[in-house]
Design an enzyme around this catalytic site. Structure first.
Site: not given
Length: 500
Positions: A150, A174, A177, A227, A282, A383
């Protein structure tokens, strides 16, 4: 009326058939603005089938045709920067300038893909034996898939599909969402650029869609950014199904500040790298390691700068930091701050109760700064993915290096110093895939590859750059002997070619 985001399959929008939708919120208001269709296994299969059909011709298309379409796509992206950035801000929440920066970094990879003719050049050795030549070529894999996060809904997909498609593959994306509209805009622009139907497809959904991509026998490779636990799952599952995998995971990026560093520059860098894009990246610096007696002064300088950051809706041009993506994520990030003191940290700035007047239902959190953080604290070990900066104190360079190398993550790191010898030692000794020297966020330019070490990367290939080209192609070596026209008929020789 709530907006509906459907799938993009075979060059057109395809209405979701599952009846299952996921909510997409405006992070600044907390209101649901969009419903995104979640794909069934059959809908994922339809996207893969469209990609497989398209590969029959796209995989053998000329490099000139591919490059021409990519150049048109690049021009359309450039012309639509603001429109894409507005979609990102509306669903992710980041401020418009951050969203524009994301689009710009994605454009770098499109530009790299425009030059795919150079990237795909092979090698030739003549006369390896009498009248024997050997050539090495690279060919596409077929249908490949990307599963993206995201936090960069335009940039990370563009780290994948332009190179994959330029190499002759077809692609099924993909996206997250939580902010799906940017991916659909990219699909529409690519079609406008003349990309044949089925070469690029977008399916939305949850674990059902992901697992089908990992299982589908016609998907030859999977790229993932997200992740560490999910990256490990993606790598394990897809590899077991015989697929090529690059799975980029989480991070805990450290910034080592030596006593000789320019502390004003270091403080500026720490603030921008920790709090930019609300820390939802990240490559954010989430741990500053202060060496020697400079710790107090450095923390003071960071605090002074952090307190001045203006937080507000991403579409407000005066905002420097926006909200977090969801309320659940906001609450999780806040928990690291509210529990910090009990774990031995000194809370210098606490943004856990922050809100914005007139937008009280938004997913707001303020700037947080934790000092003298022990390595046992959750705020250090996890994180966080939010605007929380931890500061750790060490006495020596060696102690700081050992602390960084003990982390299970190895994505990015940085050192701030005026000492070239110390910087050289650090870049060779630190266990991380990307290193900055007086550069806080060392994201490589497009023609170098992005990727970490240890629990930050699963698979052998980094993303984009030369590694991207190699990941999306496979090598073939051809050994050729042609008889000289002057030769007459000769007998059969079952031995190896005579090299000497």
């Amino acid at each position: 009326m709530t907006k509906i985001v459907n799938h993009w399959i075979g060059g057109k929008t395809v209405e979701g058939a599952s009846g299952t939708y996921g909510p997409v919120t405006d992070p600044a208001t907390g209101a649901v603005t969009t419903n995104v269709a979640f794909a069934t296994v059959d809908e994922v299969d339809a996207a893969v089938a469209a990609a497989k059909d398209a590969y029959a011709t796209w995989g053998t298309s000329s490099l000139a045709k591919r490059s021409a379409i990519l150049f048109k796509f690049r021009a359309l992206l450039d012309a639509n920067r603001d429109a894409i950035a507005e979609l990102i801000t509306a669903e992710h929440g980041k401020v418009h300038s951050d969203a524009l920066g994301e689009v710009a970094r994605g454009l770098e990879i499109v530009e790299l893909a425009c030059g795919i003719t150079v990237q795909l050049k092979g090698e030739l050795s003549t006369e390896v034996a009498s009248r024997v030549d050997v050539s090495s070529i690279r060919q596409p894999l077929g249908v490949v898939a990307g599963i993206t996060p995201f936090n960069f809904p335009a940039m990370v997909p563009m780290w994948m599909f332009p190179i994959a498609i330029a190499c002759g593959n077809t692609f099924v994306l993909k996206p997250s969402e939580k902010d799906p509209s940017a991916a659909m805009k990219l699909a529409e622009l690519f079609a406008e650029a003349g990309l044949p139907d089925g070469v690029f497809n977008v399916v939305h959904g949850d674990k059902v869609a992901v697992d089908r991509l990992l299982d589908h026998p016609d998907v030859k490779a999977v790229s993932f950014v997200g992740s560490t636990p999910i990256a490990r799952y993606i790598h394990t599952t897809a590899s077991a199904n015989g697929k090529r995998v690059q799975a980029l995971g989480g991070a805990k990026n450290h910034m080592l500040v030596l006593p000789d560093a320019d502390l004003d520059a270091a403080a500026d860098a720490a603030v921008s790298a920790a709090y930019g894009s609300a820390g939802e990246r990240c490559m954010a610096i989430s741990a500053v390691v202060a060496v020697g007696a400079i710790g107090d002064e450095l923390v003071d300088k960071i605090r002074e700068r952090a307190e001045k950051i203006k937080i507000g809706p991403g579409n407000d041009p005066t905002s420097e930091m926006g909200p977090l993506i969801t309320k659940v994520h906001r609450d999780k990030v806040a928990s690291y701050v509210t529990g910090a003191a009990a774990e031995g940290s000194e809370v210098v700035l606490d943004g856990s109760g922050f809100t914005v007047e007139g937008f009280e239902d938004g997913h707001w959190i303020g700037i947080s700064l934790l000092d003298k953080v022990p390595t046992t604290a959750k705020a250090y070990q996890d994180e966080i993915f939010g605007p929380v900066l931890t500061v750790l104190r060490v006495d020596t360079y060696e102690e700081g290096l050992a602390l960084i190398n003990a982390s299970p993550f190895g994505n990015g790191t940085a050192i701030f110093t005026r000492d070239g010898g110390a910087a050289r030692r650090f870049q060779l000794e630190v266990e991380a895939g990307m290193v900055g020297v007086n550069v806080p966020i060392p994201v490589p330019v497009g023609y170098h590859s992005f990727g970490g070490w240890k629990d930050s990367l699963f698979g052998d290939h980094h993303i984009y750059g030369n590694d991207g080209t190699h990941f999306y192609t496979r090598g073939k070596v051809v050994t050729t002997r042609w008889p000289d026209p002057a030769d007459g008929p000769s007998g059969v020789d079952l031995g190896f070619p005579r090299n000497h």
